[in-house]
Design a protein around this motif. Structure first.
Motif, PDB file in Angstrom:
ATOM      1  N   GLY A 262      41.827  52.411  32.755  1.00 53.75           N
ATOM      2  CA  GLY A 262      40.910  51.698  33.167  1.00 53.75           C
ATOM      3  C   GLY A 262      41.005  50.590  34.080  1.00 53.75           C
ATOM      4  O   GLY A 262      41.901  50.580  35.085  1.00 53.75           O
ATOM      5  N   HIS A 263      39.871  49.787  34.537  1.00 49.72           N
ATOM      6  CA  HIS A 263      39.994  48.833  35.329  1.00 49.72           C
ATOM      7  C   HIS A 263      40.283  47.233  34.699  1.00 49.72           C
ATOM      8  O   HIS A 263      40.353  47.348  33.491  1.00 49.72           O
ATOM      9  N   VAL A 264      40.217  46.444  35.253  1.00 48.99           N
ATOM     10  CA  VAL A 264      40.609  45.155  34.576  1.00 48.99           C
ATOM     11  C   VAL A 264      39.511  43.603  34.946  1.00 48.99           C
ATOM     12  O   VAL A 264      38.957  43.815  36.199  1.00 48.99           O
ATOM     13  N   ARG A 265      39.621  42.953  34.137  1.00 47.61           N
ATOM     14  CA  ARG A 265      38.600  41.955  34.248  1.00 47.61           C
ATOM     15  C   ARG A 265      39.430  40.593  33.954  1.00 47.61           C
ATOM     16  O   ARG A 265      39.873  40.528  32.655  1.00 47.61           O
ATOM     17  N   VAL A 266      39.401  39.645  34.686  1.00 45.18           N
ATOM     18  CA  VAL A 266      40.038  38.313  34.803  1.00 45.18           C
ATOM     19  C   VAL A 266      39.187  37.230  34.978  1.00 45.18           C
ATOM     20  O   VAL A 266      38.123  37.491  35.536  1.00 45.18           O
ATOM     21  N   GLY A 267      39.824  35.957  34.864  1.00 47.13           N
ATOM     22  CA  GLY A 267      38.962  34.793  35.327  1.00 47.13           C
ATOM     23  C   GLY A 267      38.738  33.646  34.538  1.00 47.13           C
ATOM     24  O   GLY A 267      39.063  33.772  33.161  1.00 47.13           O
ATOM     25  N   LEU A 268      38.424  32.485  34.986  1.00 50.47           N
ATOM     26  CA  LEU A 268      38.351  31.309  33.935  1.00 50.47           C
ATOM     27  C   LEU A 268      37.379  31.640  32.833  1.00 50.47           C
ATOM     28  O   LEU A 268      37.225  30.724  31.891  1.00 50.47           O
ATOM     29  N   GLU A 269      36.199  32.281  33.149  1.00 58.25           N
ATOM     30  CA  GLU A 269      35.295  32.456  31.899  1.00 58.25           C
ATOM     31  C   GLU A 269      36.040  32.953  30.754  1.00 58.25           C
ATOM     32  O   GLU A 269      35.399  32.747  29.892  1.00 58.25           O
ATOM     33  N   ASP A 270      36.740  34.025  30.927  1.00 60.37           N
ATOM     34  CA  ASP A 270      37.579  34.755  29.820  1.00 60.37           C
ATOM     35  C   ASP A 270      38.748  34.026  29.397  1.00 60.37           C
ATOM     36  O   ASP A 270      39.033  34.175  28.053  1.00 60.37           O
ATOM     37  N   SER A 271      39.517  33.369  29.976  1.00 58.86           N
ATOM     38  CA  SER A 271      40.684  32.682  29.645  1.00 58.86           C
ATOM     39  C   SER A 271      40.827  31.609  30.600  1.00 58.86           C
ATOM     40  O   SER A 271      40.868  31.535  32.017  1.00 58.86           O
ATOM     41  N   LEU A 272      41.284  30.339  29.945  1.00 55.38           N
ATOM     42  CA  LEU A 272      41.636  29.141  30.991  1.00 55.38           C
ATOM     43  C   LEU A 272      43.151  29.090  31.202  1.00 55.38           C
ATOM     44  O   LEU A 272      43.589  28.112  32.039  1.00 55.38           O
ATOM     45  N   PHE A 273      43.857  30.196  30.817  1.00 55.00           N
ATOM     46  CA  PHE A 273      45.113  30.017  30.861  1.00 55.00           C
ATOM     47  C   PHE A 273      45.987  31.262  31.847  1.00 55.00           C
ATOM     48  O   PHE A 273      45.255  32.161  31.967  1.00 55.00           O
ATOM     49  N   LEU A 274      47.234  30.843  32.483  1.00 57.15           N
ATOM     50  CA  LEU A 274      47.706  31.773  33.300  1.00 57.15           C
ATOM     51  C   LEU A 274      49.039  32.294  32.303  1.00 57.15           C
ATOM     52  O   LEU A 274      49.435  33.358  32.671  1.00 57.15           O
ATOM     53  N   GLY A 275      49.387  31.518  31.474  1.00 58.65           N
ATOM     54  CA  GLY A 275      50.732  31.880  30.498  1.00 58.65           C
ATOM     55  C   GLY A 275      50.664  30.945  29.355  1.00 58.65           C
ATOM     56  O   GLY A 275      49.842  30.348  29.487  1.00 58.65           O
ATOM     57  N   ARG A 276      51.545  31.192  28.298  1.00 56.85           N
ATOM     58  CA  ARG A 276      51.583  30.420  27.219  1.00 56.85           C
ATOM     59  C   ARG A 276      51.539  28.889  27.691  1.00 56.85           C
ATOM     60  O   ARG A 276      52.588  28.482  28.224  1.00 56.85           O
ATOM     61  N   GLY A 277      50.462  28.059  27.129  1.00 61.14           N
ATOM     62  CA  GLY A 277      50.438  26.913  27.448  1.00 61.14           C
ATOM     63  C   GLY A 277      50.241  26.276  28.944  1.00 61.14           C
ATOM     64  O   GLY A 277      50.322  25.055  29.079  1.00 61.14           O
ATOM     65  N   LEU A 278      50.080  27.244  29.674  1.00 61.20           N
ATOM     66  CA  LEU A 278      50.036  26.813  31.268  1.00 61.20           C
ATOM     67  C   LEU A 278      48.493  27.231  31.754  1.00 61.20           C
ATOM     68  O   LEU A 278      48.045  28.330  31.735  1.00 61.20           O
ATOM     69  N   LEU A 279      47.800  26.072  31.862  1.00 69.13           N
ATOM     70  CA  LEU A 279      46.225  26.275  32.560  1.00 69.13           C
ATOM     71  C   LEU A 279      46.546  26.940  33.905  1.00 69.13           C
ATOM     72  O   LEU A 279      47.363  26.674  34.690  1.00 69.13           O
TER      73      LEU A 279
END
Length: 323
Positions: A262-279
């Protein structure tokens, strides 16, 4: 579909489209100082995401003063033309907006802009994000707390009649294609209904949205279920699928989706984090992270031109905003 396959494999590697959903309507300014809310912030983060490798930019608008979701075309016009002028990305305008908006409000800017691509939720559903407010002690703006906590009593409406209206007014009238957002297996069957009625033609672009309270959870088994159900309903050669994992599920789930074809979707609409506990400090940070993961898996990133060919959009020259 054979032409699409040649585009995706002409270098010997499958092409993966990265979509970046820049701001959305769920998260609020109190949740992250990095959430883009003003027209300038939305434009800047979208442009950076495109430069980082996003071929599709999924856009919502927010009130410039306090970050409230807004359907106002005048606000969209303060950032969409700039993004179109400074990137070659496919601009994808929401038709979902926010659950408190009427269908007419949600369609106001898409009908004006006539974009290449619009999102389309494939059914009505409970849509709750009230748990996102836990731990916030001080809210920056008065609207935020009732917006978040009130979502426990929220129904997002998209009836069959609503969906038919969107397909007709945007797809038939203006040649817009759709990112069909499917939050549950039933949404795939809703889409199959419109395909059977002859109201939707391929190639289909399915966005499997997992992890929203009211839809399917972000379990790996559910992604397999969505994929296998889509295969039965549409035939694997007749659709493209992408994966969206809400919150902490973002990177693991979209990586799994890419491995599954498949293809992928990311962005601050979907998650505010880059890693665990890391905005995440920007949308582009998430784009760069998933790009690195995909390239280390020997997958190749689709350019905007390649994404247009895969999705068979009408092209950037046939839209209603200046770029």
């Amino acid at each position: 579909m054979r032409e699409q396959e040649s585009v995706r494999t002409k270098t010997g590697k499958r092409k993966v489209i990265i979509t970046c959903a820049v701001t959305g309507s769920v998260h609020t300014p109190s949740m992250s100082e990095y959430l883009p809310v003003t027209p300038a912030q939305i434009a800047e983060q979208a442009i950076e995401a495109a430069r980082a490798g996003a071929a599709v930019l999924h856009l919502h608008a927010r009130h410039p003063d306090d970050g409230r979701p807004t359907p106002d075309p005048a606000v969209f016009d303060r950032f969409v033309p700039r993004i179109a002028a400074e990137t070659d990305a496919i601009i994808n305008i929401t038709t979902g907006g926010s659950a408190g908006m009427t269908l007419e409000e949600r369609l106001a800017y898409p009908l004006k802009a006539r974009p290449e691509l619009c999102s389309l939720n494939m059914g009505s559903m409970n849509f709750s994000f009230h748990r996102a407010g836990r731990g916030i002690k001080e809210w920056k703006h008065a609207w935020e707390k009732p917006h978040v906590e009130g979502s426990e009593n929220l129904i997002f409406r998209n009836t069959f009649s609503d969906i038919r209206s969107v397909l007709s007014s945007l797809g038939d009238a203006h040649g817009t294609r759709f990112e069909f957002e499917c939050y549950d297996v039933g949404h795939l069957y809703n889409l199959a209904h419109f395909v059977e009625e002859g109201l939707v033609k391929g190639p289909l672009f399915l966005q499997c949205v997992l992890g929203i309270l009211g839809g399917l959870s972000a379990d790996p088994e559910n992604l397999h279920l969505m994929r296998s159900t889509a295969d039965r309903l549409f035939g694997r050669e007749n659709y493209e699928f992408s994966v969206l994992g809400a919150g902490r599920h973002q990177m693991p789930l979209v990586t799994m989706g890419a491995i599954m074809g498949g293809h992928v979707r990311v962005g601050l609409e979907d998650s505010l984090f880059l890693g665990r506990g890391l905005l995440a400090t920007s949308c582009s940070a998430q784009v760069l992270k998933i790009r690195r993961i995909l390239e280390e898996l020997s997958l190749e990133i689709a350019s905007p031109a390649e994404a247009r060919e895969i999705l068979q959009t009408k092209g950037a020259g046939k839209v209603g905003f200046d770029g």
